[in-house]
Design a protein around this motif. Structure first.
Motif: not given
Lengths: 293, 365
Positions: A46, A49-50, A52-54, A56, A58, A63, A66-67
């Motif tokens: 998880s 994932v966070a 990756q979001l940050v 990209s 976010m 993030a 969403v995570t």
């Protein structure tokens, strides 16, 4: 004295992270009676994932929810796809499945994101605030605050909603709950989803302190085990209290017991587990299991 | 349960089949190091070595129904006991084996007594914590253990009268220890202790009512199991001649458990198949990517639990039964040339749904 208080506060900060992972373990234990050895690894993925979001673009505070939502869905999916097929099986089977999940998730994270260490952004501002002669970092306060908010929300969910009532009924007596028309499958999925969410929280919060890499939750998982054992594996309140105690004990042992230092701190949870099992095996808040043959 | 199966098998087929098979296998095992390259012999030595630790782990997990996630740590304790003895004192290699075994037995008892007092997965937690704690501990006592650099110790040299090369000598040493281990485990399981363990695995409450002391027998099983891990660790030091903390990470413990599950829990041949798996599969998978062994192991464990809870050994047993039924069917039809009754199909016989020998339980009363 203020040095000592400082260490205690640091310990509470670390402890609140262990508390949330321990709470994840306890939630699953209450619903399914097993210990999910993959909990730490699920939290780790998880966190990726966070990250990756940050990475990209976010913002962190978007993030994070969403995570948590992705983790919730992931936890439900794991229950449905992996655990449900072995639901009636012997405990050993289910536990081995979680160990398999542990190995698989760990390696899969390495495969996707490689084993190189990544920097995780610090979501809280730098600096600290002075309180009664103790400098408390905003990051420590932030961690404690976020964990406290999530715990509060969980409390409201369990004690003041219909869903919570249903979930407590399943935990208290699965057979009766099923007979009174509760859809067990949904409740178990919900339990795993919630556990994955709480676990993910611990991963995201601990990542800025450690470094992000596939093995980062190994140590935290052991602290969470100690916390859950200390608090009692069937008590959510115990898990939180246990987490705080373990965090403080670890920090103090590292700071004041010369022999322990930074590298042997991981021995503290082992010692706590052994002592609890010898002295009060059901844990501080747990009930001793009585069974009819 | 597999022993009963085997006796039935033996009585049906010729009586000399089993001793003959044993003789052939023994001859093959003894001939092996003379026909393979040193590297292959080394690999086979490692398979036998892993078979020792897996046989012990099988005693605990397969027959006892308790999980250990820290057998790599006991393996490490055995390996370091031997290495430190060889490094510090000028003891012979043979003297290290009983010390490593006894040390791990006592350590196992020390962890087993608190961890197995009550039902549940506490043993798994304690052993996992121990496995994570041990490498930093080994690094800390640098003056004894050599710290992160590890210790290099001499390997046992073959006596000149044998005329063997080093790798062959190591193979025979390991083969001897592995054979003794498998024999001891087999006899343990047939003894009072073994019956008590099986009773506990099947139903703890019932076993307790029948007068089986639960925690005593569980702790004892764990101690035995830790002892075999220590023995295998000691062999590891002999064979490799080098120990370092990073060889004994948590990964080793998990790999061992994975190997046993894939090889087959509660089966006689499971540890051997599992040992071959532990030896060869990571090497093969490592060529693809450093993460591949984990992916393969994880998926295989889960798949085995769903599809074949008795592992490779169980699959082999099922295949053997299928073949036997096929042979018997043929024999049967040859004796009675008249058309078979409609209930009997003449095609290749469908394997009957086997009563799936359930994997061991930590059953709930």
């Amino acid at each position: 004295m203020s040095e000592f208080l400082q260490q205690v506060v640091e310990g509470v900060g670390a402890g609140s992270i262990y508390a949330s992972l321990a709470l994840a373990l306890v939630l699953i234990h209450r619903f399914t009676g097993i210990v999910n050895f993959a909990q730490g690894e699920l939290a780790m993925i998880s966190t990726y994932v966070a990250w990756q979001l940050v990475a990209s673009g976010m913002p962190f505070w978007l993030a994070l929810p969403v995570t948590l939502a992705i983790s919730f869905a992931g936890g439900m999916l794991i229950e449905r796809l992996l655990i449900r097929p072995v639901e009636g099986a012997p405990e050993l089977t289910i536990v081995i499945v979680t160990v398999g999940l542990f190995i698989f998730v760990n390696a899969a994270a390495g495969l996707i994101w490689s084993f190189t260490v990544k920097d995780f952004p610090q979501p809280f501002p730098e600096g600290s605030v002075a309180l009664a002669g103790v400098d408390i970092g905003w990051s420590t306060l932030g961690v404690i605050g976020v964990v406290a908010v999530v715990m509060g929300l969980l409390y409201l969910l369990f004690q003041h909603t219909r869903t919570g009532l249903v979930m407590r009924a399943v935990a208290a007596n699965p057979a009766s709950a099923r007979l009174s028309g509760i859809r067990m499958g949904r409740v178990l999925m919900l339990g795993w989803g919630l556990a994955a969410t709480v676990g993910a929280l611990s991963g995201v919060l601990v990542a800025p302190l450690l470094f992000l890499e596939p093995n980062m939750m190994g140590g935290a998982l052991i602290y969470a085990f100690a916390a859950a054992t200390l608090g009692g594996f069937d008590s959510p309140v115990g898990a939180v209290a246990g987490g705080l105690v373990v965090g403080v004990a670890e920090t103090l042992a590292g700071a004041y017991v010369g022999f322990v230092g930074a590298d042997l701190k991981i021995g503290v949870p082992l010692l706590i587990i052994l002592v609890v099992l010898l002295v009060r095996p059901q844990g501080l808040f747990g009930r001793a299991a009585v069974e009819r043959a | 349960m597999s022993t009963g199966e085997l006796t039935m098998h033996a009585s049906r087929t010729a009586r000399w089949a089993r001793p003959l098979a044993a003789l052939v296998i023994t001859a093959a095992l003894i001939a092996t190091p003379y026909y393979f390259a040193p590297f292959r012999v080394f690999q086979l030595t490692m398979v036998l070595l892993y078979a020792v630790v897996l046989a012990g782990l099988n005693l605990l997990v397969g027959y006892g129904g308790q999980i250990s996630l820290g057998h790599g740590a006991f393996f490490a304790v055995g390996a370091y006991t031997a290495a430190v003895m060889l490094d510090r004192f000028t003891t012979g290699h043979l003297a290290t084996l009983p010390v490593a075994a006894a040390g791990c037995f006592l350590l196992g008892l020390g962890f087993g007594v608190p961890a197995l007092r009550l039902r549940g997965l506490y043993l798994a937690l304690v052993t996992l914590a121990f496995a994570v704690f041990l490498p930093p501990l080994l690094k800390r006592f640098e003056h004894v253990t050599g710290g992160s650099m590890g210790l290099t110790v001499p390997k046992p040299q073959p006596p000149s009268w044998t005329g063997l090369a080093e790798d062959q000598w190591l193979y025979f040493l390991t083969l001897t220890v592995a054979a003794v281990t498998l024999l001891v485990v087999r006899n343990l399981l047939r003894s009072r202790v073994g019956r008590a363990l099986l009773a506990i695995r099947e139903n703890e409450s019932a076993a307790e009512v029948m007068g089986v002391r639960l925690s005593f027998h569980k702790a004892l099983a764990f101690a035995w199991s830790a002892m075999f891990a220590g023995v295998a660790g000691c062999l590891y030091t002999w064979v490799i001649g080098f120990v370092s903390p990073d060889s004994f990470s948590l990964n080793l413990s998990i790999t061992l458990l994975a190997g046993l599950v894939v090889g087959g829990l509660a089966s006689v041949y499971g540890p051997l198949l599992g040992a071959a798996f532990v030896m060869y599969v990571p090497n093969l998978a490592q060529d693809i990517s450093p993460a591949a062994p984990g992916v393969v192991f994880g998926l295989l464990i889960i798949a085995v639990m769903y599809l074949a809870p008795t592992g490779l050994a169980g699959l082999a047993a099922r295949a053997r039964q299928g073949v036997r039924r096929c042979v018997e069917h043929l024999r049967h039809t040859r004796r009675r040339p008249e058309p078979a009754s409609p209930a009997e199909q003449t095609g290749p016989p469908q394997p009957e749904p086997q009563p799936l020998t359930a994997p061991p339980t930590i059953g709930k009363g």
